[in-house]
Scaffold this motif. Structure first.
Motif, PDB file in Angstrom:
ATOM      1  N   TYR A   1       0.845  -1.198   0.000  1.00  0.00           N
ATOM      2  CA  TYR A   1       0.000   0.000   0.000  1.00  0.00           C
ATOM      3  C   TYR A   1       0.880   1.247   0.000  1.00  0.00           C
ATOM      4  N   LEU A   2       1.858   1.294   0.895  1.00  0.00           N
ATOM      5  CA  LEU A   2       2.733   2.463   0.995  1.00  0.00           C
ATOM      6  C   LEU A   2       3.539   2.667  -0.287  1.00  0.00           C
ATOM      7  N   ASN A   3       3.985   1.575  -0.883  1.00  0.00           N
ATOM      8  CA  ASN A   3       4.762   1.687  -2.118  1.00  0.00           C
ATOM      9  C   ASN A   3       3.932   2.296  -3.242  1.00  0.00           C
ATOM     10  N   LEU A   4       2.700   1.821  -3.385  1.00  0.00           N
ATOM     11  CA  LEU A   4       1.836   2.346  -4.442  1.00  0.00           C
ATOM     12  C   LEU A   4       1.428   3.788  -4.158  1.00  0.00           C
ATOM     13  N   ALA A   5       1.072   4.074  -2.911  1.00  0.00           N
ATOM     14  CA  ALA A   5       0.649   5.437  -2.563  1.00  0.00           C
ATOM     15  C   ALA A   5       1.778   6.434  -2.811  1.00  0.00           C
ATOM     16  N   ARG A   6       2.997   6.069  -2.459  1.00  0.00           N
ATOM     17  CA  ARG A   6       4.136   6.969  -2.666  1.00  0.00           C
ATOM     18  C   ARG A   6       4.380   7.182  -4.155  1.00  0.00           C
ATOM     19  N   ALA A   7       4.326   6.112  -4.939  1.00  0.00           N
ATOM     20  CA  ALA A   7       4.585   6.224  -6.374  1.00  0.00           C
ATOM     21  C   ALA A   7       3.488   7.006  -7.082  1.00  0.00           C
ATOM     22  N   ALA A   8       2.252   6.879  -6.584  1.00  0.00           N
ATOM     23  CA  ALA A   8       1.118   7.564  -7.212  1.00  0.00           C
ATOM     24  C   ALA A   8       0.930   8.983  -6.681  1.00  0.00           C
ATOM     25  N   ARG A   9       1.809   9.379  -5.766  1.00  0.00           N
ATOM     26  CA  ARG A   9       1.719  10.713  -5.144  1.00  0.00           C
ATOM     27  C   ARG A   9       0.364  10.912  -4.453  1.00  0.00           C
ATOM     28  N   ALA A  10      -0.141   9.826  -3.890  1.00  0.00           N
ATOM     29  CA  ALA A  10      -1.369   9.896  -3.089  1.00  0.00           C
ATOM     30  C   ALA A  10      -0.952  10.295  -1.669  1.00  0.00           C
ATOM     31  N   HIS A  11      -0.661  11.581  -1.499  1.00  0.00           N
ATOM     32  CA  HIS A  11      -0.003  12.059  -0.292  1.00  0.00           C
ATOM     33  C   HIS A  11      -0.792  11.765   0.982  1.00  0.00           C
ATOM     34  N   THR A  12      -2.083  12.038   0.962  1.00  0.00           N
ATOM     35  CA  THR A  12      -2.864  11.839   2.192  1.00  0.00           C
ATOM     36  C   THR A  12      -2.999  10.357   2.529  1.00  0.00           C
ATOM     37  N   SER A  13      -3.125   9.516   1.507  1.00  0.00           N
ATOM     38  CA  SER A  13      -3.209   8.074   1.756  1.00  0.00           C
ATOM     39  C   SER A  13      -1.915   7.565   2.378  1.00  0.00           C
ATOM     40  N   TYR A  14      -0.793   8.027   1.847  1.00  0.00           N
ATOM     41  CA  TYR A  14       0.511   7.591   2.361  1.00  0.00           C
ATOM     42  C   TYR A  14       0.702   8.051   3.807  1.00  0.00           C
ATOM     43  N   GLY A  15       0.432   9.324   4.069  1.00  0.00           N
ATOM     44  CA  GLY A  15       0.615   9.850   5.420  1.00  0.00           C
ATOM     45  C   GLY A  15      -0.314   9.203   6.426  1.00  0.00           C
ATOM     46  N   SER A  16      -1.587   9.011   6.045  1.00  0.00           N
ATOM     47  CA  SER A  16      -2.555   8.423   6.972  1.00  0.00           C
ATOM     48  C   SER A  16      -2.210   6.980   7.305  1.00  0.00           C
ATOM     49  N   MET A  17      -1.710   6.230   6.311  1.00  0.00           N
ATOM     50  CA  MET A  17      -1.316   4.852   6.586  1.00  0.00           C
ATOM     51  C   MET A  17      -0.125   4.801   7.545  1.00  0.00           C
ATOM     52  N   LEU A  18       0.807   5.714   7.393  1.00  0.00           N
ATOM     53  CA  LEU A  18       1.932   5.759   8.334  1.00  0.00           C
ATOM     54  C   LEU A  18       1.432   6.001   9.757  1.00  0.00           C
ATOM     55  N   VAL A  19       0.443   6.849   9.915  1.00  0.00           N
ATOM     56  CA  VAL A  19      -0.125   7.100  11.242  1.00  0.00           C
ATOM     57  C   VAL A  19      -0.765   5.832  11.789  1.00  0.00           C
ATOM     58  N   LYS A  20      -1.519   5.107  10.937  1.00  0.00           N
ATOM     59  CA  LYS A  20      -2.154   3.870  11.382  1.00  0.00           C
ATOM     60  C   LYS A  20      -1.119   2.839  11.811  1.00  0.00           C
ATOM     61  N   LEU A  21       0.033   2.874  11.154  1.00  0.00           N
ATOM     62  CA  LEU A  21       1.098   1.930  11.488  1.00  0.00           C
ATOM     63  C   LEU A  21       1.969   2.432  12.639  1.00  0.00           C
ATOM     64  N   GLU A  22       1.544   3.529  13.279  1.00  0.00           N
ATOM     65  CA  GLU A  22       2.258   4.135  14.413  1.00  0.00           C
ATOM     66  C   GLU A  22       3.653   4.606  14.015  1.00  0.00           C
ATOM     67  N   ARG A  23       3.769   5.073  12.787  1.00  0.00           N
ATOM     68  CA  ARG A  23       5.021   5.645  12.295  1.00  0.00           C
ATOM     69  C   ARG A  23       4.817   7.155  12.108  1.00  0.00           C
ATOM     70  N   THR A  24       4.374   7.780  13.193  1.00  0.00           N
ATOM     71  CA  THR A  24       3.983   9.191  13.139  1.00  0.00           C
ATOM     72  C   THR A  24       5.116  10.122  12.717  1.00  0.00           C
TER      73      THR A  24
END
Length: 614
Positions: free
Chosen positions: A352-375
């Motif tokens: 998920y993070l790889n695709l979100a980063r490559a697609a420049r889906a900024h909010t998806s990438y950031g929100s997933m990091l928060v869910k993974l406790e990588r604030t």
């Protein structure tokens, strides 16, 4: 008799009028108050946290209002009227105001759950069978509910990602057709066909697939969605495509969910091709009726799947950009969002993070990091990548849900600086939603300085009366100086819908009159102009006469019979202004001329003649 008396009790728990005012816009609240006071609300009944009532309105049949209470507030509310605007409709407001009035008798009955809990299985079956004799649709509903049920434990167990028994699509298809038929029953014979069903029931049927998607069971989700799509395309196009625009949104939702289900399913190649052909046929039929949104994303998902080698490279973290082409392909953007939801549902978070980063889906990438406790990573990424206030708002909300309050405030505050200078900000780039959210959030946790800053930004970019008053809430002792700055900013603005309302709220009559000038048909709502005329008739009588006569004549000359009462109200303003100037004779001559000019308008003349005696 005793049982009847015991159920007719006044409910103890009441909502406050202040809370009701916050749930609706100013117009809905004012009109709802009129409905509440003129006896339009009847049959106020409460069952536990559910409040229901009927409200007489513009239709022959009264509107049905249902409200779910929560504590001292409202969890949700629904009305059968077609209102689709900001806040609750006037009918819901009217019911809440009657409920808030302690003098209003409210019938209290046991919640349905309590009533049914007292019955044994045989009695419950007997009741249901008796009801189905007069309501055949209940049988269809029960069959669809049972066919789409998913065990509660499957929603929480990693090893229960699939239901063992395949969903039977037949009851789902039949329920969809029943609901569509209900939306197209013939009304009163002079009305022809009218939409009489509940769009939310259709939406709920579509959403039966969501729990399966959440546990990665795309196969059963498709067994729900495909028969619904078949019924929607066949029945809706045949009967009501030209009367029910709300269905357009359901087609888009259905197509998106089918795309997710297709990407989760282990369909054989021939099954995937066959379903794609079916959806292409459905889409072709929709487009014949001018409906562009529908099954495009699902068709693309079925055609491409996960087979693209370039996509596999990106998901593995070895590709830097997706999609490979730089062309603006809205369909591929939508499909990428679908792919992300599928990867999340299946627990493939690194992909998920790889695709979100490559697609420049900024909010998806950031929100997933928060869910993974990588604030910390999320914060660093946001500072580097976010370009719009709406992106900051999404991440700030995710941080708040994770109880990272300081970080949420930091990201939201930084997002205020991403606002554009253009008054006509593009949709999605406006800073107002972020500023309002930060204002309320920071204020609620004691961040007064941040709340004030956000409140000022919200006003400067919205120029609304609500935002103006919110600044005062947080300005404290500095309000006098800040007020001066806000009014100066308002005066410089080329366009401000609430300009006159703000001036009126501050008692700035001269400024309000000057802002309106003689352009009476532009820049202010009729109700606002009426308030201004009332406030200005003593200080600006000549201007009020011009305004009032313009407004009244525009109604009378256009033969707008339904608005003659409003025309008479405007003429009363003109009469008051004439009186202030000592020109009663001029007013009487003007009124006589109006009566003569409109003598053949039998609905208008009584209004004009009644003004003679006032």
């Amino acid at each position: 008799m005793n049982a009847t008396r015991n159920t007719n009790k006044v409910a103890k728990q009441r909502i406050s009028k202040e809370m009701i005012r916050a749930l609706a816009n100013a117009e809905s609240f004012a009109r709802g108050r009129s409905y509440a006071s003129d006896g339009s609300v009847s049959d106020l009944l409460r069952r536990g946290d559910r409040l229901t009532a009927e409200v007489e309105g513009s239709e022959f049949e009264p509107y049905q209002v249902s409200i779910r209470l929560h504590g001292d507030g409202v969890a949700d509310a629904h009305c059968t009227c077609p209102y689709d605007w900001r806040g609750y409709c006037k009918h819901i407001v009217a019911v809440l105001l009657k409920f808030a009035d302690k003098k209003t008798p409210v019938i209290e009955r046991k919640p349905i759950a309590e009533l049914l809990a007292e019955l044994d299985q045989a009695r419950l079956i007997e009741l249901l069978e008796k009801r189905t004799e007069s309501d055949p649709g209940l049988v269809t509903w029960i069959e669809a509910e049972l066919a789409t049920a998913i065990p509660a434990h499957a929603l929480h167990r990693a090893d229960a990602s699939r239901r063992r028994t395949p969903v039977d699509p037949a009851p789902v298809r039949e329920q969809a057709r029943v609901l569509l038929a209900a939306r197209n029953r013939r009304g009163r014979y002079w009305d022809g066909y009218r939409s009489s069903g509940d769009i939310e029931e259709l939406q709920r049927l579509v959403e039966k697939a969501v729990p399966f998607l959440e546990v990665g069971d795309g196969t059963n989700a498709l067994r729900i969605l495909e028969p619904i799509g078949e019924a929607f395309v066949d029945d809706w196009l045949d009967h009501s495509y030209d009367t029910d625009e709300h269905m357009y949104e359901l087609f888009a939702d259905l197509g998106r969910l089918m795309a997710e289900a297709a990407l989760m399913s282990e369909l054989a190649a021939d099954e995937r091709d066959a379903l794609a052909e079916t959806l292409e046929e459905w889409q072709g039929r929709l487009e014949e009726y001018g409906i562009d949104e529908g099954f495009h994303v699902a068709i693309r998902a079925l055609q491409t799947g996960w087979d693209d080698p370039a996509l596999a490279t990106v998901i593995a973290g070895k590709g830097r950009s997706w999609p490979l082409t730089s062309a603006n392909d809205w369909l591929e953007d939508h499909l990428t969002a679908v792919r992300l939801r599928v990867l999340e549902a299946c627990g493939r978070t690194e992909e998920y993070l790889n695709l979100a980063r490559a697609a420049r889906a900024h909010t998806s990438y950031g929100s997933m990091l928060v869910k993974l406790e990588r604030t910390p990573e999320a914060i660093a990424y946001a500072v580097k990548s976010f370009k719009r206030p709406d992106e900051a708002l999404v991440l700030a909300k995710a941080l708040r849900e994770a109880a990272a309050h300081d970080d949420a405030l930091k990201i939201a505050d930084a997002g205020l600086g991403l606002a554009g200078d253009d008054e006509n900000e593009m949709e999605g780039s406006s800073v107002v939603p972020l500023a309002c959210w930060l204002r309320d959030y920071a204020g609620g946790i004691g961040g007064t300085a941040v709340a004030l800053k956000a409140a000022r930004v919200a006003f400067e970019h919205s120029l609304s009366l609500e935002a103006f008053r919110a600044v005062q809430t947080w300005a404290g002792a500095n309000w006098h100086a800040i007020r001066k700055d806000l009014l100066a900013h308002l005066a410089r603005a080329l366009h401000a819908y609430d300009r006159i309302r703000i001036y009126l709220s501050e008692g700035l009559i001269d400024e309000a009159v000057r802002a309106v000038g003689d352009r009476f048909g532009h820049g202010a709502h009729d109700e606002t102009l009426m308030h201004l005329a009332s406030a200005a008739h003593a200080s600006h009588p000549e201007w009020v006469i011009r305004l009032a006569m313009h407004q009244a004549n525009s109604i009378m000359d256009a033969n707008r019979a339904g608005h003659y009462t409003l025309a008479a109200q405007w003429l009363e303003k003109a009469a008051l202004a004439h009186e202030v100037m000592g020109r009663e004779d001029d007013w009487r001559a003007c009124l006589d001329e109006l009566i003569e000019r409109h003598r053949r308008k039998y609905k208008l003349r009584p209004f004009l003649e009644s003004l003679r005696g006032r």
